[in-house]
Write an enzyme that holds these catalytic residues in place. Structure first.
Site, PDB file in Angstrom:
ATOM      1  N   GLY A   1      28.662  10.080   1.634  1.00 59.92           N
ATOM      2  CA  GLY A   1      30.106   9.960   1.802  1.00 59.92           C
ATOM      3  C   GLY A   1      30.413   8.914   2.851  1.00 59.92           C
TER       4      GLY A   1
ATOM      5  N   CYS B   1      51.619  16.023  22.154  1.00 62.23           N
ATOM      6  CA  CYS B   1      51.680  16.801  23.392  1.00 62.23           C
ATOM      7  C   CYS B   1      50.421  17.641  23.574  1.00 62.23           C
ATOM      8  CB  CYS B   1      52.924  17.684  23.380  1.00 62.23           C
ATOM      9  SG  CYS B   1      54.453  16.740  23.456  1.00 62.23           S
TER      10      CYS B   1
END
Length: 430
Positions: free
Chosen positions: A287, A359
Site C-alpha cells: 500500500g 484546539c
C-alpha cells in the site's frame, strides 16, 4: 537548495514542481490545504514492485492495500496497471469495485468483519476472505450455507508468525501481542476445518507482519514459517494450496531513509521457496510503497509567532488533514514551495514548530523544521503524504476535508473537491 526530495519533485528557478506542474500555481487554483499526487510516481512504484518479483521468477498478483489511499482516481490508475485489491471493509470493497478492479483479484482482510460486510463480499465473488479467528470462520461458513452458493467460498488463513517487524509499535502486526492473525498451531487447525467444510475452499495462507519496514529480513523470516506451515497443511489435508500471501509492509523514504528494494525482497522469497523445494503463485499487498512518495499536502502559513523557546508557524492544514505526526510521532519533510531568490545565509534559516489551527497541543505537523525567510502567506509542502494522509482525515473541529488533485505530466485535475460547510451537516437531522 534541498538535498533530498521524493521522485518527480524538483526545484526549478527556486519554485517547487511536481512532474511538469508548478505547485504554487496548483495551490493558488485549488486552495489550501490540498493533497497532490504524482501519477508517474505511482506508475513507476507499481512497475518497480512487479518487475522485481518477475525478475526473481515469481508468479505474483499485486493486491493494492486500499487503506493506504482509497481515492477512486488512484484506484482506477492502479487497476489500469493490473492491480487487484486488499480491502478491510465493505466501503473499501465498494470503492475497489467502482474503480473497476476485478473481484477475482480482491481479498478481504481485517479482524472484525461484520455479517453485512461478509454477505456483500460473498455476493460480489471476491477471491478470498483472509480469516483471522475461529469465530469469524464459523460466521462465514454459516453465511455460505445460507446462501446456497453454486461453488465453494474461498478462504485464506491469516497466520501470526510471531516475528519482530522492527517498526513503530502501532503498525506492527505479526507479534503474538498483536490482535492480528492466528498462532501457527491454531492456524493449522483452522485450515483443516476449512478443508472439511462442504461450502468452503482453502485457497491459501496469508501473513502481514507490519508496515514501513526498511529491512526485508523480518518478512523473509516470517515467510519461511508460512512455507513450512503450508507443507504441513498440505501433508495432512492431501490438498495443494493455490497460493501464499506474503502481505505488504515495505517502507518508503520520508526523510531520506534507504528502504529495501522490492527486487531484494523477491529474490529472498524465491530463495526460501527453493530451499523448501516448493513453488506457489504469490499474492502481495503493498500500500504505502505504491503511493506514499507520490503525494504531498500543500498548506499556507497563516501566522508566525515566537516565545523565548519556540518559533511557531501556524498553517491552515491540521491534524484532521494529516494525523500521522500526532498519532505516530511520524516525521514528514516540510519544504517551501518558493525558495528565496538569492542565496540564503545560515543566519536566515530558523527552526519552526509547524502547527495547525485545531484546539489540541498535539496538533503539530513538523518539529524543528528548518525554513528560511518564512513569512505569513508562504506556502509549504508536507512531503511523502500520499499514504495514510487523506484516507485517515476527519472532520474534527468541524473542519471540511481538503481537496485532492492528480498530476500527470503537465496536466492536473481535481479528483476530490474540497468539502463545504453544508457537507458537514448532510447526514444529520435536527
Amino acid at each position: 537548495m534541498e538535498d533530498w526530495l521524493p521522485p518527480h519533485f524538483a526545484y526549478r528557478k527556486n519554485q517547487l514542481w511536481l512532474e511538469g506542474v508548478k505547485l504554487d500555481e496548483v495551490a493558488a487554483e485549488y486552495g489550501t490545504p490540498c493533497y497532490i499526487y504524482s501519477a508517474r510516481g505511482i506508475r513507476e512504484a507499481f512497475e518497480r514492485y512487479r518487475s522485481g518479483f518477475e525478475a526473481a521468477g515469481l508468479d505474483v498478483t499485486i493486491c493494492y492495500a486500499v487503506k493506504a489511499n482509497s481515492n477512486l482516481a488512484i484506484l482506477r490508475l492502479l487497476q489500469s496497471l493490473g492491480a487487484g485489491a486488499d480491502v478491510v471493509s465493505a466501503g473499501e470493497l465498494y470503492r475497489a469495485l467502482e474503480a473497476g478492479i476485478d473481484p477475482a483479484k480482491i481479498v478481504f482482510a481485517g479482524v472484525g468483519k461484520q455479517r453485512p460486510e461478509i454477505e456483500f463480499a460473498l455476493q460480489k465473488g471476491i477471491k478470498a476472505f483472509n480469516v483471522e479467528s475461529a469465530g469469524e470462520l464459523a460466521l462465514i461458513e454459516r453465511i455460505a450455507l445460507e446462501a446456497r452458493l453454486p461453488h465453494a467460498l474461498g478462504i485464506s488463513i491469516r497466520v501470526n508468525p510471531d516475528v519482530e517487524a522492527e517498526t513503530h509499535p502501532y503498525i506492527t502486526t505479526g507479534k503474538h501481542s498483536n490482535k492480528f492473525g492466528l498462532a501457527i498451531e491454531d492456524a493449522k487447525q483452522l485450515a483443516l476445518k476449512v478443508v472439511a467444510s462442504p461450502v468452503l475452499k482453502l485457497r491459501g495462507l496469508q501473513m502481514h507482519i507490519g508496515s514501513q519496514l526498511l529491512k526485508v529480513q523480518p518478512i523473509v523470516d516470517a515467510f519461511r514459517r508460512l512455507v513450512a506451515l503450508a507443507g504441513e497443511v498440505e501433508a495432512i489435508s492431501g490438498q495443494k494450496l493455490e497460493y501464499l500471501d506474503l502481505g505488504g509492509g515495505l517502507g518508503v523514504s520520508y526523510t531520506g531513509e534507504q528502504p529495501a528494494d522490492p527486487a531484494i525482497l523477491a529474490q529472498a522469497i524465491a530463495e526460501v521457496l527453493k530451499e523448501a523445494g516448493r513453488s506457489y503463485p504469490l499474492l502481495t499487498e503493498p500500500g504505502r510503497y505504491l503511493v506514499a512518495e507520490s503525494g504531498a499536502l500543500l498548506t499556507e502559513v497563516l501566522y508566525l509567532k515566537s516565545n523565548e523557546a519556540t518559533n511557531f508557524a501556524i498553517v491552515d492544514a491540521a491534524m484532521n488533514d494529516l494525523i500521522r505526526p500526532a498519532l505516530y510521532q511520524a516525521t514528514h519533510k516540510i519544504v517551501a514551495l518558493a525558495l528565496p531568490k538569492n542565496s540564503v545565509a545560515e543566519s536566515n534559516i530558523q527552526n519552526y514548530e509547524v502547527v495547525g489551527p485545531i484546539c489540541e497541543s498535539g496538533d503539530w505537523l513538523g518539529r524543528n523544521v528548518a525554513l528560511s525567510d518564512l513569512e505569513e502567506g508562504a506556502r509549504l509542502a508536507i512531503l511523502c503524504a500520499g499514504a495514510y494522509g487523506f484516507t485517515m482525515a476527519s472532520n474534527y473541529n468541524s473542519r471540511p476535508r481538503a481537496a485532492e488533485i492528480l498530476i500527470d505530466g503537465a496536466q492536473h485535475r481535481l479528483i476530490r473537491r474540497r468539502e463545504t460547510l453544508e457537507d458537514l451537516l448532510a447526514a444529520e437531522r435536527l
